[in-house]
Design an enzyme around this catalytic site. Sequence first.
Site, short mmCIF file in Angstrom:
data_model
loop_
_atom_site.label_atom_id
_atom_site.label_comp_id
_atom_site.label_asym_id
_atom_site.label_seq_id
_atom_site.Cartn_x
_atom_site.Cartn_y
_atom_site.Cartn_z
N SER A 1 -1.06 -2.77 -4.19
CA SER A 1 -0.13 -2.12 -5.12
C SER A 1 1.23 -2.81 -5.09
O SER A 1 1.88 -2.95 -6.13
CB SER A 1 0.01 -0.62 -4.82
OG SER A 1 0.73 -0.40 -3.64
N HIS B 1 7.31 -3.85 6.05
CA HIS B 1 6.74 -2.94 7.05
C HIS B 1 7.04 -1.51 6.62
O HIS B 1 8.18 -1.20 6.25
CB HIS B 1 7.33 -3.23 8.43
CG HIS B 1 6.65 -2.44 9.50
ND1 HIS B 1 5.42 -2.79 10.01
CD2 HIS B 1 7.00 -1.30 10.12
CE1 HIS B 1 5.05 -1.90 10.91
NE2 HIS B 1 5.98 -0.98 10.99
N GLU C 1 8.75 1.19 -1.49
CA GLU C 1 8.34 -0.21 -1.51
C GLU C 1 8.32 -0.73 -2.95
O GLU C 1 8.85 -1.81 -3.24
CB GLU C 1 6.96 -0.37 -0.86
CG GLU C 1 6.99 -0.05 0.62
CD GLU C 1 5.66 -0.28 1.31
OE1 GLU C 1 5.67 -0.65 2.49
OE2 GLU C 1 4.60 -0.06 0.69
N ASP D 1 6.47 -8.01 13.61
CA ASP D 1 7.56 -7.09 13.20
C ASP D 1 8.89 -7.34 13.91
O ASP D 1 9.66 -6.42 14.11
CB ASP D 1 7.13 -5.62 13.45
CG ASP D 1 5.84 -5.29 12.74
OD1 ASP D 1 5.60 -5.85 11.66
OD2 ASP D 1 5.07 -4.46 13.27
C1 GAR Z 1 2.19 -1.22 2.58
O1 GAR Z 1 2.63 0.10 2.76
C2 GAR Z 1 2.82 -2.14 3.61
O2 GAR Z 1 4.10 -1.75 3.99
C3 GAR Z 1 1.85 -2.01 4.76
O3 GAR Z 1 0.58 -2.01 4.14
C4 GAR Z 1 0.70 -1.33 2.87
C5 GAR Z 1 -0.04 -2.15 1.82
O4 GAR Z 1 -0.08 -1.42 0.62
N1 GAR Z 1 1.99 -3.10 5.68
C6 GAR Z 1 1.86 -2.97 6.99
O5 GAR Z 1 1.52 -1.93 7.53
C7 GAR Z 1 2.15 -4.23 7.78
N2 GAR Z 1 2.34 -3.94 9.16
P1 GAR Z 1 -0.55 -2.07 -0.74
O6 GAR Z 1 -1.84 -2.86 -0.46
O7 GAR Z 1 -0.78 -0.88 -1.64
O8 GAR Z 1 0.54 -2.96 -1.23
#
Ligand code: GAR
Length: 187
Positions: A13, A103, A173, A144
């Site tokens: 996303s 993150h 995000e 991180d």
């Molecule tokens: C996001 O919330 C991102 O911050 C997290 O994975 C999700 C991916 O969402 N990342 C981590 O946890 C990295 N440590 P998406 O596939 O819907 O973009």
Amino acid sequence: MKKIVIFASGTGSNAEKIILHFKKSSLANVVGIFSNNSRAKVLQMAENHAVYAVVFSKEELNDGVVLEKINAIQPDLIVLAGFLWKFPESIIHQYPDKVINIHPALLPKYGGKGMYGMHVHQAVLNNKEEETGITIHYVNENYDEGAFIFQKAVPVTGCTTPEQIAEKVHQLEHEFFPAVIASLLKP
Ligand code: GAR
């Protein structure tokens, strides 16, 4: 036109928001989606937007095959958007200050190995935190721990499930990540 490459292994996303943001911009373009998960929704999303996609194994990430593919592109920014494996030092060293990660928490809280996705939101809920948020940071050799670029907090006092927290964090995000990327690429 600057070039952005995205590493993602989930729903994508964030990757989609970034693609859409830069479709309307003359600053940069998303030219590649790299994923370690051949079943990830992000690959279908890349196809829908006609963005070149690469699927790779852990061996290919660490033995230079992925680096070769990146070198063929020469990106201005490498964006980790829901990418959960450790990113190889060989790529970080060839692209200094050009690899960033998002993150889903206010680092240094809730970071490190094993702290990703729902694990983060569950821990935030368990600790009865009043707020959580997002951190966009440079990627270095440790999970991180690279220098922070941007943080934004959101209250979560009313949340009773990790899914509710995840939704609030995703909203942050989607709102801020593309703009922060643009600010890094601006001359
Ligand atoms: C996001 O919330 C991102 O911050 C997290 O994975 C999700 C991916 O969402 N990342 C981590 O946890 C990295 N440590 P998406 O596939 O819907 O973009």
